[in-house]
Design an enzyme around this catalytic site. Structure first.
Site, PDB file in Angstrom:
ATOM      1  N   HIS A 188       0.882  -1.273  -0.081  1.00  0.00           N
ATOM      2  CA  HIS A 188      -0.039  -0.270  -0.092  1.00  0.00           C
ATOM      3  C   HIS A 188       0.850   1.322   0.084  1.00  0.00           C
ATOM      4  O   HIS A 188       0.338   2.504  -0.233  1.00  0.00           O
ATOM      5  CB  HIS A 188      -0.870  -0.116   1.134  1.00  0.00           C
ATOM      6  CG  HIS A 188      -2.310   0.560   0.576  1.00  0.00           C
ATOM      7  ND1 HIS A 188      -3.368   0.337   1.573  1.00  0.00           N
ATOM      8  CD2 HIS A 188      -2.897   1.348  -0.297  1.00  0.00           C
ATOM      9  CE1 HIS A 188      -4.591   0.834   1.059  1.00  0.00           C
ATOM     10  NE2 HIS A 188      -3.986   1.630  -0.041  1.00  0.00           N
ATOM     11  N   ASP A 211     -10.050  -0.417   3.684  1.00  0.00           N
ATOM     12  CA  ASP A 211      -8.816  -0.787   4.371  1.00  0.00           C
ATOM     13  C   ASP A 211      -9.156  -1.495   5.681  1.00  0.00           C
ATOM     14  O   ASP A 211      -9.893  -0.629   6.309  1.00  0.00           O
ATOM     15  CB  ASP A 211      -7.667   0.070   4.381  1.00  0.00           C
ATOM     16  CG  ASP A 211      -6.200  -0.420   4.594  1.00  0.00           C
ATOM     17  OD1 ASP A 211      -6.080  -1.550   5.111  1.00  0.00           O
ATOM     18  OD2 ASP A 211      -5.383  -0.070   4.144  1.00  0.00           O
ATOM     19  N   HIS A 213      -6.786  -1.004   7.783  1.00  0.00           N
ATOM     20  CA  HIS A 213      -5.798   0.083   8.488  1.00  0.00           C
ATOM     21  C   HIS A 213      -6.074   1.347   8.118  1.00  0.00           C
ATOM     22  O   HIS A 213      -6.294   1.552   6.784  1.00  0.00           O
ATOM     23  CB  HIS A 213      -4.443  -0.573   8.392  1.00  0.00           C
ATOM     24  CG  HIS A 213      -4.303  -1.987   8.643  1.00  0.00           C
ATOM     25  ND1 HIS A 213      -4.617  -2.746   7.574  1.00  0.00           N
ATOM     26  CD2 HIS A 213      -3.853  -2.655   9.669  1.00  0.00           C
ATOM     27  CE1 HIS A 213      -4.140  -4.046   8.183  1.00  0.00           C
ATOM     28  NE2 HIS A 213      -3.970  -4.128   9.419  1.00  0.00           N
ATOM     29  N   ASP A 215      -3.496   3.862   7.857  1.00  0.00           N
ATOM     30  CA  ASP A 215      -2.380   4.131   6.809  1.00  0.00           C
ATOM     31  C   ASP A 215      -2.065   5.597   6.806  1.00  0.00           C
ATOM     32  O   ASP A 215      -1.837   6.043   5.797  1.00  0.00           O
ATOM     33  CB  ASP A 215      -2.528   3.396   5.391  1.00  0.00           C
ATOM     34  CG  ASP A 215      -2.558   2.032   5.431  1.00  0.00           C
ATOM     35  OD1 ASP A 215      -1.908   1.503   6.265  1.00  0.00           O
ATOM     36  OD2 ASP A 215      -3.079   1.715   4.204  1.00  0.00           O
ATOM     37  N   HIS A 228       4.331   1.276   4.341  1.00  0.00           N
ATOM     38  CA  HIS A 228       2.887   0.980   3.722  1.00  0.00           C
ATOM     39  C   HIS A 228       1.979   1.333   4.485  1.00  0.00           C
ATOM     40  O   HIS A 228       0.712   1.773   4.212  1.00  0.00           O
ATOM     41  CB  HIS A 228       2.554  -0.591   3.453  1.00  0.00           C
ATOM     42  CG  HIS A 228       2.602  -1.409   4.428  1.00  0.00           C
ATOM     43  ND1 HIS A 228       1.892  -2.628   4.305  1.00  0.00           N
ATOM     44  CD2 HIS A 228       2.932  -1.240   5.709  1.00  0.00           C
ATOM     45  CE1 HIS A 228       2.147  -3.259   5.784  1.00  0.00           C
ATOM     46  NE2 HIS A 228       2.779  -2.583   6.577  1.00  0.00           N
ATOM     47  N   ASP A 316      -7.258  -1.877  -0.335  1.00  0.00           N
ATOM     48  CA  ASP A 316      -6.459  -2.931   0.008  1.00  0.00           C
ATOM     49  C   ASP A 316      -7.254  -4.296   0.319  1.00  0.00           C
ATOM     50  O   ASP A 316      -8.224  -4.289   1.065  1.00  0.00           O
ATOM     51  CB  ASP A 316      -5.854  -2.330   1.452  1.00  0.00           C
ATOM     52  CG  ASP A 316      -4.793  -3.235   2.140  1.00  0.00           C
ATOM     53  OD1 ASP A 316      -4.944  -4.400   2.002  1.00  0.00           O
ATOM     54  OD2 ASP A 316      -3.879  -2.905   2.702  1.00  0.00           O
ATOM     55  N   ASP A 318      -6.896  -6.578   2.401  1.00  0.00           N
ATOM     56  CA  ASP A 318      -6.910  -6.924   3.589  1.00  0.00           C
ATOM     57  C   ASP A 318      -8.499  -6.207   4.256  1.00  0.00           C
ATOM     58  O   ASP A 318      -8.596  -6.477   5.443  1.00  0.00           O
ATOM     59  CB  ASP A 318      -5.879  -6.528   4.556  1.00  0.00           C
ATOM     60  CG  ASP A 318      -5.409  -5.222   4.849  1.00  0.00           C
ATOM     61  OD1 ASP A 318      -6.231  -4.379   4.742  1.00  0.00           O
ATOM     62  OD2 ASP A 318      -4.415  -5.073   5.216  1.00  0.00           O
ATOM     63  N   GLU A 361      -1.588  -5.320  -1.660  1.00  0.00           N
ATOM     64  CA  GLU A 361      -1.521  -6.092  -0.721  1.00  0.00           C
ATOM     65  C   GLU A 361      -2.120  -7.594  -0.977  1.00  0.00           C
ATOM     66  O   GLU A 361      -2.205  -8.340  -0.097  1.00  0.00           O
ATOM     67  CB  GLU A 361      -2.114  -5.498   0.554  1.00  0.00           C
ATOM     68  CG  GLU A 361      -1.391  -4.412   1.063  1.00  0.00           C
ATOM     69  CD  GLU A 361      -0.103  -4.411   1.554  1.00  0.00           C
ATOM     70  OE1 GLU A 361       0.558  -5.448   1.720  1.00  0.00           O
ATOM     71  OE2 GLU A 361       0.261  -3.292   1.882  1.00  0.00           O
TER      72      GLU A 361
END
Length: 397
Positions: A188, A211, A213, A215, A228, A316, A318, A361
């Site tokens: 990312h 995402d 997260h 980031d 990332h 992302d 994830d 990712e």
């Protein structure tokens, strides 16, 4: 060198067009191992496409507009050209196999794995033309690279910064031509370059960040120093990028206004990120909000926040639950379901304001065990490919 081809008259009969297409397809593609009928068959269970093929590309840009015309001739209904893009609608596919922003090997194989899963066919079948230049080339980190000497922690900043400068230039070049820019990661950290390219072309762009997260760390707030986890912190000017080796180019790029940022799917935040999101009142829909309101209402509120501005989608893998997307480096339980993940991309496309997208990712080397004859790495890749085509207009009906 750009390869040019004579356009085919779009009024040719479907039979003639199909015959010509069969000849041209053999020149551009070769059947992949997963080229099986779609539906409930294992070969392409996630994508809903008839077959998958690999597009052989080189470093030079390739124009697949003739193939797009032929697809249109075979009774396919192309999606409308989104606002802010030039007609005929063209998707620029950029491979950004960057892995230096995180510690796991394998994400550099994401772009090629997505192509092999049938991404090009999927895009063409939606009536898009494709400009494909292959993967960008990045210099590996060296022991002699300058390091970060400021407060906090920042791993491999010079290599990540130089790579993102190349990404920035490629995204900006294609965005200025009115193309939809689809960038395939890679980790990312590539979004530092893709967002910079989007902002340089459209400074008011809205960013839809999907995402687990946030980031939005900086070297001062990052617990790990992995870059990332910093792209939003860098492009929004939360730190002085001139103090980070390799990032000086970013100082001249318009900064992201955090009022133009919307998160969906968050469930794993660092303490500094929690504080920032609250203090700056950033529009955030965690998985709690997805559970509370449903993904339909969440997307309605997210798109209402943007109004009619152009939108960059940073996806992302994830963000999805590890049950459906296990092959990623920082998987977190409790993510988006298969349909929720698709609805995000579909709703963004239906706004007609989507101008660019990152898909990041995807790590095909984290394969795990096989289930129903398909490895977990293949399952994640196929999901990523299907999400990208959903963002470009693919629908159930």
């Amino acid at each position: 060198m750009r390869t040019t081809r004579t356009a085919v008259n779009a009024t040719k009969s479907p039979v003639v067009a199909s015959s010509i297409f069969a000849t041209i397809r053999r020149q551009f593609t070769s059947s992949s191992r997963a080229a099986e009928p779609a539906g409930l068959g294992v070969g392409n269970i996630r994508s809903g496409l008839e077959a998958v093929h690999r597009v052989e590309s080189s470093e030079s840009e390739m124009d697949f507009s003739i193939v797009s015309i032929l697809y249109t001739c075979t009774n396919l209904v192309p999606v409308p050209c989104p606002k802010y893009l030039e007609a005929p609608k063209t998707c620029a596919v950029l491979g950004a196999p960057l892995t230096f922003g995180q510690p796991f090997d394998g994400v550099q194989h994401g772009p090629n794995a997505l192509r092999e899963a049938g991404l090009m066919d999927g895009i063409l079948k939606l009536g898009w033309r494709i400009s494909e230049r292959g993967d960008l080339k990045f210099d590996a980190p060296k022991a002699t690279d300058p390091g970060y000497n400021g407060i906090g922690n920042c791993r491999l900043p010079f290599a990540v910064g130089r790579a993102n400068e190349k990404i920035f230039q490629a995204v900006r070049e294609n965005a200025e031509k009115g193309r939809f820019v689809l960038t395939l990661g890679g980790d990312h950290s590539i979004s530092t370059g893709t967002l910079a390219g989007a902002l340089s072309t459209r400074p008011d762009v809205g960013v839809l960040w999907i995402d687990a997260h946030a980031d939005i760390n900086t070297p001062e707030t990052s617990p790990s120093g992995n870059m990332h986890g910093m792209p939003l912190g860098l492009v929004s000017g939360l730190c002085d990028v001139t103090h980070i080796p390799g990032m000086a180019w970013l100082k001249d790029v318009p900064k992201l206004n955090l009022d133009n940022l919307v998160y969906i799917g968050l469930r794993d935040l660092d303490m500094g990120e929690r504080t920032l999101l609250r203090n700056r009142n950033i529009k955030t829909f965690t998985m709690y909000h997805v559970d509370k309101y449903g993904i339909g209402k969440v997307m309605e509120m997210a798109l209402d926040h943007f109004g009619q501005r152009p939108i960059h989608l940073s996806y992302d893998i994830d963000a999805c639950d590890p049950i459906i997307a296990p092959s990623t480096g920082t998987a977190v339980r409790g993510g988006l379901s298969f349909r929720e993940a698709h609805f995000v991309a579909e709703a963004a496309a239906e706004s007609c304001n989507l101008v660019s997208m990152d898909l990041v990712e995807v790590n095909p080397l984290l394969k795990g065990e096989e289930a129903f004859g398909i490895s977990l790495g293949e399952e994640t890749v196929e999901l990523g490919m299907a999400l990208a085509t959903s963002a470009l207009g693919n629908r159930i009906l």
